[in-house]
Design a protein around this motif. Structure first.
Motif, PDB file in Angstrom:
ATOM      1  N   MET A 211     -46.870  15.137  45.553  1.00  0.00           N
ATOM      2  CA  MET A 211     -47.732  15.997  44.727  1.00  0.00           C
ATOM      3  C   MET A 211     -47.217  17.424  44.758  1.00  0.00           C
ATOM      4  SD  MET A 211     -51.854  16.631  45.002  1.00  0.00           S
ATOM      5  CE  MET A 211     -52.218  15.069  44.193  1.00  0.00           C
ATOM      6  N   LEU A 212     -47.233  18.082  43.609  1.00  0.00           N
ATOM      7  CA  LEU A 212     -46.833  19.481  43.524  1.00  0.00           C
ATOM      8  C   LEU A 212     -48.008  20.352  43.949  1.00  0.00           C
ATOM      9  CD1 LEU A 212     -45.020  19.363  40.069  1.00  0.00           C
ATOM     10  CD2 LEU A 212     -43.973  19.276  42.336  1.00  0.00           C
ATOM     11  N   ALA A 213     -47.870  21.022  45.082  1.00  0.00           N
ATOM     12  CA  ALA A 213     -48.998  21.751  45.657  1.00  0.00           C
ATOM     13  C   ALA A 213     -48.843  23.255  45.475  1.00  0.00           C
ATOM     14  CB  ALA A 213     -49.124  21.420  47.146  1.00  0.00           C
ATOM     15  N   GLY A 214     -49.978  23.955  45.543  1.00  0.00           N
ATOM     16  CA  GLY A 214     -49.955  25.401  45.623  1.00  0.00           C
ATOM     17  C   GLY A 214     -49.763  26.139  44.323  1.00  0.00           C
ATOM     18  N   MET A 215     -49.797  25.466  43.181  1.00  0.00           N
ATOM     19  CA  MET A 215     -49.622  26.165  41.911  1.00  0.00           C
ATOM     20  C   MET A 215     -50.908  26.907  41.540  1.00  0.00           C
ATOM     21  SD  MET A 215     -47.499  23.392  39.636  1.00  0.00           S
ATOM     22  CE  MET A 215     -46.857  24.636  38.538  1.00  0.00           C
ATOM     23  N   ARG A 216     -50.763  28.104  41.035  1.00  0.00           N
ATOM     24  CA  ARG A 216     -51.900  28.883  40.562  1.00  0.00           C
ATOM     25  C   ARG A 216     -51.933  28.785  39.035  1.00  0.00           C
ATOM     26  NH1 ARG A 216     -50.975  34.696  42.986  1.00  0.00           N
ATOM     27  NH2 ARG A 216     -53.234  35.004  42.717  1.00  0.00           N
ATOM     28  N   LEU A 217     -53.119  28.868  38.477  1.00  0.00           N
ATOM     29  CA  LEU A 217     -53.304  28.718  37.030  1.00  0.00           C
ATOM     30  C   LEU A 217     -54.059  29.926  36.503  1.00  0.00           C
ATOM     31  CD1 LEU A 217     -54.423  25.507  35.158  1.00  0.00           C
ATOM     32  CD2 LEU A 217     -55.559  27.679  34.698  1.00  0.00           C
ATOM     33  N   LEU A 218     -53.528  30.504  35.450  1.00  0.00           N
ATOM     34  CA  LEU A 218     -54.206  31.585  34.740  1.00  0.00           C
ATOM     35  C   LEU A 218     -54.579  31.102  33.352  1.00  0.00           C
ATOM     36  CD1 LEU A 218     -55.149  34.506  34.207  1.00  0.00           C
ATOM     37  CD2 LEU A 218     -52.787  35.049  33.547  1.00  0.00           C
ATOM     38  N   ALA A 219     -55.875  31.169  33.035  1.00  0.00           N
ATOM     39  CA  ALA A 219     -56.359  30.857  31.691  1.00  0.00           C
ATOM     40  C   ALA A 219     -56.711  32.171  31.005  1.00  0.00           C
ATOM     41  CB  ALA A 219     -57.581  29.952  31.757  1.00  0.00           C
ATOM     42  N   THR A 220     -56.068  32.445  29.881  1.00  0.00           N
ATOM     43  CA  THR A 220     -56.342  33.683  29.164  1.00  0.00           C
ATOM     44  C   THR A 220     -56.816  33.401  27.744  1.00  0.00           C
ATOM     45  OG1 THR A 220     -55.423  35.780  28.339  1.00  0.00           O
ATOM     46  CG2 THR A 220     -53.898  33.919  28.513  1.00  0.00           C
ATOM     47  N   ASP A 221     -57.835  34.107  27.366  1.00  0.00           N
ATOM     48  CA  ASP A 221     -58.291  34.128  25.977  1.00  0.00           C
ATOM     49  C   ASP A 221     -57.211  34.781  25.116  1.00  0.00           C
ATOM     50  OD1 ASP A 221     -60.171  34.206  23.745  1.00  0.00           O
ATOM     51  OD2 ASP A 221     -60.380  36.345  24.201  1.00  0.00           O
ATOM     52  N   LEU A 222     -57.303  34.598  23.814  1.00  0.00           N
ATOM     53  CA  LEU A 222     -56.348  35.227  22.903  1.00  0.00           C
ATOM     54  C   LEU A 222     -56.943  36.474  22.246  1.00  0.00           C
ATOM     55  CD1 LEU A 222     -54.580  32.164  21.222  1.00  0.00           C
ATOM     56  CD2 LEU A 222     -53.663  33.734  22.932  1.00  0.00           C
ATOM     57  N   ASP A 223     -57.783  36.281  21.235  1.00  0.00           N
ATOM     58  CA  ASP A 223     -58.259  37.407  20.429  1.00  0.00           C
ATOM     59  C   ASP A 223     -59.182  38.326  21.229  1.00  0.00           C
ATOM     60  OD1 ASP A 223     -57.216  36.690  17.634  1.00  0.00           O
ATOM     61  OD2 ASP A 223     -58.142  34.837  18.320  1.00  0.00           O
ATOM     62  N   GLY A 224     -58.844  39.600  21.245  1.00  0.00           N
ATOM     63  CA  GLY A 224     -59.626  40.575  21.993  1.00  0.00           C
ATOM     64  C   GLY A 224     -59.239  40.658  23.455  1.00  0.00           C
ATOM     65  N   THR A 225     -58.306  39.817  23.864  1.00  0.00           N
ATOM     66  CA  THR A 225     -57.828  39.814  25.249  1.00  0.00           C
ATOM     67  C   THR A 225     -56.316  39.977  25.292  1.00  0.00           C
ATOM     68  OG1 THR A 225     -59.665  38.388  25.956  1.00  0.00           O
ATOM     69  CG2 THR A 225     -57.717  38.473  27.397  1.00  0.00           C
ATOM     70  N   LEU A 226     -55.635  39.122  24.550  1.00  0.00           N
ATOM     71  CA  LEU A 226     -54.173  39.154  24.501  1.00  0.00           C
ATOM     72  C   LEU A 226     -53.654  39.570  23.120  1.00  0.00           C
ATOM     73  CD1 LEU A 226     -51.724  38.535  26.324  1.00  0.00           C
ATOM     74  CD2 LEU A 226     -51.793  36.181  25.457  1.00  0.00           C
ATOM     75  N   VAL A 227     -54.406  39.214  22.080  1.00  0.00           N
ATOM     76  CA  VAL A 227     -54.019  39.535  20.705  1.00  0.00           C
ATOM     77  C   VAL A 227     -54.949  40.621  20.160  1.00  0.00           C
ATOM     78  CG1 VAL A 227     -53.724  38.656  18.363  1.00  0.00           C
ATOM     79  CG2 VAL A 227     -53.174  37.189  20.321  1.00  0.00           C
ATOM     80  N   PHE A 228     -54.351  41.719  19.740  1.00  0.00           N
ATOM     81  CA  PHE A 228     -55.104  42.832  19.148  1.00  0.00           C
ATOM     82  C   PHE A 228     -54.449  43.226  17.834  1.00  0.00           C
ATOM     83  CE2 PHE A 228     -55.832  43.181  23.710  1.00  0.00           C
ATOM     84  CZ  PHE A 228     -57.202  43.415  23.788  1.00  0.00           C
ATOM     85  N   HIS A 229     -55.252  43.314  16.778  1.00  0.00           N
ATOM     86  CA  HIS A 229     -54.739  43.748  15.477  1.00  0.00           C
ATOM     87  C   HIS A 229     -53.508  42.922  15.064  1.00  0.00           C
ATOM     88  CE1 HIS A 229     -57.514  47.061  15.929  1.00  0.00           C
ATOM     89  NE2 HIS A 229     -56.907  47.440  17.042  1.00  0.00           N
TER      90      HIS A 229
END
Length: 271
Positions: free
Chosen positions: A1-19
């Motif tokens: 098993m691949l252990a210790g991986m961290r996961l980031l969930a990011t929204d798009l509009d208004g968080t990562l995508v602007f205009h």
């Protein structure tokens, strides 16, 4: 098993995508996050096709682009991988789609533009506000079609554009009271109608099951977003974070933690 991986969930509009653009600093931070072996998940109300559009936007607005590992699309109903393969999706029944359109006329307190997303295409059913014809909207983003044609095509979500916050809240309540078997999730300027129980948080839960089946163990989940539809994924995250300026309920759901940008949040996570 691949252990210790961290996961980031990011929204798009208004968080990562602007205009209609992704900032260079955010794009570079996402690269750093993945470079040390972490997983990046895009968690969005956008349909599968509009996630692909966001990737194109990132490619044109930065020197890097937007590489990710998985995406939870259409308010949690659909999980895809980096090559666009669909691993899970859930749709509304045709009768539910028709019932939602009928009910909008009865419960809406302000003009509502009605859209319907499938795995293949995004349709506009009625657009009194003019979002689909806005000059900032790509001309091929939406296909105009009658309800009779779209209802049975496998609609994953129905984004309803309603800019007024109070009217949006009332519309969400009214539709859930009127139409059986649906959920209505608010985001900035929208109410997203899905099959009952769907949300970004539910989608992340199903992604976790998929990762476990593949032998991937996630040691920590972080999540960042700016609107009400991000609250459910905050509830599944070990480290939730709201964008600065998010509504009070969203900040509260993130435990009061805020960030001025995705890049700043990633820098804090990486230490």
């Amino acid at each position: 098993m691949l252990a210790g991986m961290r996961l980031l969930a990011t929204d798009l509009d208004g968080t990562l995508v602007f205009h209609h653009a992704v900032g260079q600093a955010d794009a570079e931070a996402l690269v750093r996050w993945r470079a040390v072996g972490n997983l990046l998940v895009l968690a969005t109300g956008r349909s599968l096709r509009l996630v692909q559009h966001a990737v194109e936007v990132a490619r044109s607005s930065t020197s890097i682009g937007l590489d990710y590992d998985y995406a939870v699309c259409a308010t949690g109903t659909t999980v895809i991988d980096a090559v666009g393969q669909v691993h899970r999706t859930r749709t509304l029944e045709a009768d539910q789609v028709r019932a939602v359109v009928r009910a909008i006329g009865d419960v809406a307190q302000a003009p509502v533009s009605v859209f319907a997303s499938t795995l293949e295409r995004d349709y506009v059913l009625d657009d009194p506000i003019g979002l689909s014809t806005d000059q900032r909207t790509p001309p091929d983003r939406f296909t105009a079609a009658p309800l009779a044609q779209v209802a049975g095509l496998g609609v994953t979500s129905m984004p309803l554009h309603i800019p007024d916050v109070r009217a949006a809240a009332a519309l969400a309540r009214g539709l859930e009271e009127t139409v059986d078997g649906i959920s209505c999730t608010r985001s900035t300027g929208f109410v997203d109608v899905t099959a009952a129980g769907e949300s970004k948080g539910a989608g992340l839960g199903r992604l976790a099951e998929l990762l476990a089946e593949r032998g991937v163990e996630v040691s920590e989940v972080a999540a960042v977003g700016d609107s009400w539809n991000d609250i459910s994924m905050f509830e599944r995250a070990d480290v939730p974070c709201a964008m600065a300026g998010a509504p009070g309920e969203v900040v509260e759901a993130a435990g009061g933690r805020t960030t001025p940008s995705v890049a700043a949040f990633i820098d804090a996570l990486l230490g």
